[in-house]
Design an enzyme around this catalytic site. Structure first.
Site, mmCIF file in Angstrom:
data_model
loop_
_atom_site.group_PDB
_atom_site.id
_atom_site.type_symbol
_atom_site.label_atom_id
_atom_site.label_comp_id
_atom_site.label_asym_id
_atom_site.label_seq_id
_atom_site.Cartn_x
_atom_site.Cartn_y
_atom_site.Cartn_z
ATOM 1 C CG HIS A 160 0.097 0.294 2.453
ATOM 2 N ND1 HIS A 160 0.761 -0.739 3.190
ATOM 3 C CD2 HIS A 160 -0.038 1.270 3.193
ATOM 4 C CE1 HIS A 160 1.029 -0.346 4.338
ATOM 5 N NE2 HIS A 160 0.878 1.225 4.224
ATOM 6 C CG ASP A 211 1.390 5.244 4.723
ATOM 7 O OD1 ASP A 211 1.009 4.251 4.580
ATOM 8 O OD2 ASP A 211 2.298 5.837 5.230
ATOM 9 C CG HIS A 252 5.012 1.443 2.569
ATOM 10 N ND1 HIS A 252 4.436 2.684 2.133
ATOM 11 C CD2 HIS A 252 4.355 1.475 3.995
ATOM 12 C CE1 HIS A 252 3.506 3.108 2.788
ATOM 13 N NE2 HIS A 252 3.460 2.363 4.048
ATOM 14 N NE ARG A 286 9.519 -4.255 11.441
ATOM 15 C CZ ARG A 286 8.494 -3.396 10.846
ATOM 16 N NH1 ARG A 286 7.416 -4.013 10.548
ATOM 17 N NH2 ARG A 286 8.769 -2.172 10.407
HETATM 18 O O1 LIG Z 1 5.074 -1.634 10.047
HETATM 19 C C1 LIG Z 1 5.789 -0.795 9.552
HETATM 20 O O2 LIG Z 1 6.913 -0.675 9.106
HETATM 21 C C2 LIG Z 1 4.708 -0.254 8.398
HETATM 22 C C3 LIG Z 1 3.664 0.213 8.849
HETATM 23 C C4 LIG Z 1 2.538 0.893 7.710
HETATM 24 O O3 LIG Z 1 3.060 1.022 6.606
HETATM 25 C C5 LIG Z 1 1.424 1.515 8.224
HETATM 26 O O4 LIG Z 1 0.884 1.368 9.157
HETATM 27 O O5 LIG Z 1 0.940 2.229 7.131
HETATM 28 FE FE LIG Z 2 2.107 2.426 5.367
#
Ligand SMILES: O=C(O)CCC(=O)C(=O)O
Ligand SMILES: [Fe+2]
Length: 193
Positions: free
Chosen positions: A63, A65, A120, A130
């Site tokens: 996705h 953001d 990403h 994590r």
């Molecule tokens: O956990 C991550 O590194 C990415 C999280 C992410 O892309 C999001 O929450 O939009």
């Molecule tokens: Fe994200």
């Protein structure tokens, strides 16, 4: 008590200022009256437990953001990947005491594509849990997202989007099916030449 949102906003404003400066706009272009009320600005904490079949699962799917700017901190485990040139996944190496800054779809539209939102995902692993924490900055609901004429070129970079408000886009984001990649909701404002 530390007001974390306020501190993140301060950092965001510095970044917006640098971006505006780099684009040749007035330093306060992005946040002049545009971020006074932030009805839809929020933190998201993500916990990705160890996964027995990491090759068959993703933590968070592909996705970009939809917001304006994302300020993200990840722990030392690693798992965030960005798509380079539409074909190669590059891991974002975790650095202690640092943030990853992502451009959101709204900022891409606001700059007529001069700044690009990044596609990403986050992958998981067998061994370790994590954690990541992301701060998503969004303008005031009635802020008008309109690319300034300085960033438009009638031939090489014609206007791509009609002006829209963050409230309009947010409504579409909530009511449009999410697909992989960039927010399809933005297509509603796309000018097809
Ligand atoms: O956990 C991550 O590194 C990415 C999280 C992410 O892309 C999001 O929450 O939009
Ligand atoms: Fe994200």
């Amino acid at each position: 008590m530390i007001d974390y949102m306020k501190e993140m906003d301060k950092l965001g404003m510095v970044i917006f200022k640098m971006l505006a400066h780099g684009l040749g706009l007035e330093d306060d272009f992005f946040f002049r009256k545009k971020f006074e009320e932030k009805e839809a600005t929020y933190f998201r904490v993500s916990r990705y437990p160890p996964c027995p079949l990491p090759e068959k699962n993703v933590g968070i799917g592909i996705h970009s953001d939809p917001q304006t700017l994302t300020i993200l901190h990840q722990d030392q485990v690693g798992g965030l990947q960005v798509l380079k040139d539409d074909k190669q996944w590059i891991g974002v190496r975790p650095l202690p005491n640092s943030f990853v800054i992502n451009i959101g779809d709204t900022l891409e539209a606001w700059t007529n594509g001069r700044l690009k939102s990044v596609i990403h995902r986050a992958v998981v692993n067998k061994e370790k849990q994590r954690l990541s924490i992301a701060y998503f900055m969004s303008p005031t609901s009635n802020a008008i997202i309109e690319c300034p004429p300085q960033l438009i070129h009638p031939i090489y970079n014609p206007r791509k989007y009609v002006p829209f408000t963050w409230a309009q886009l947010r409504h579409l984001l909530l009511t449009t099916k999410r697909v992989r990649g960039k927010a399809v909701a933005l297509n509603k404002f796309f000018i097809s030449n």
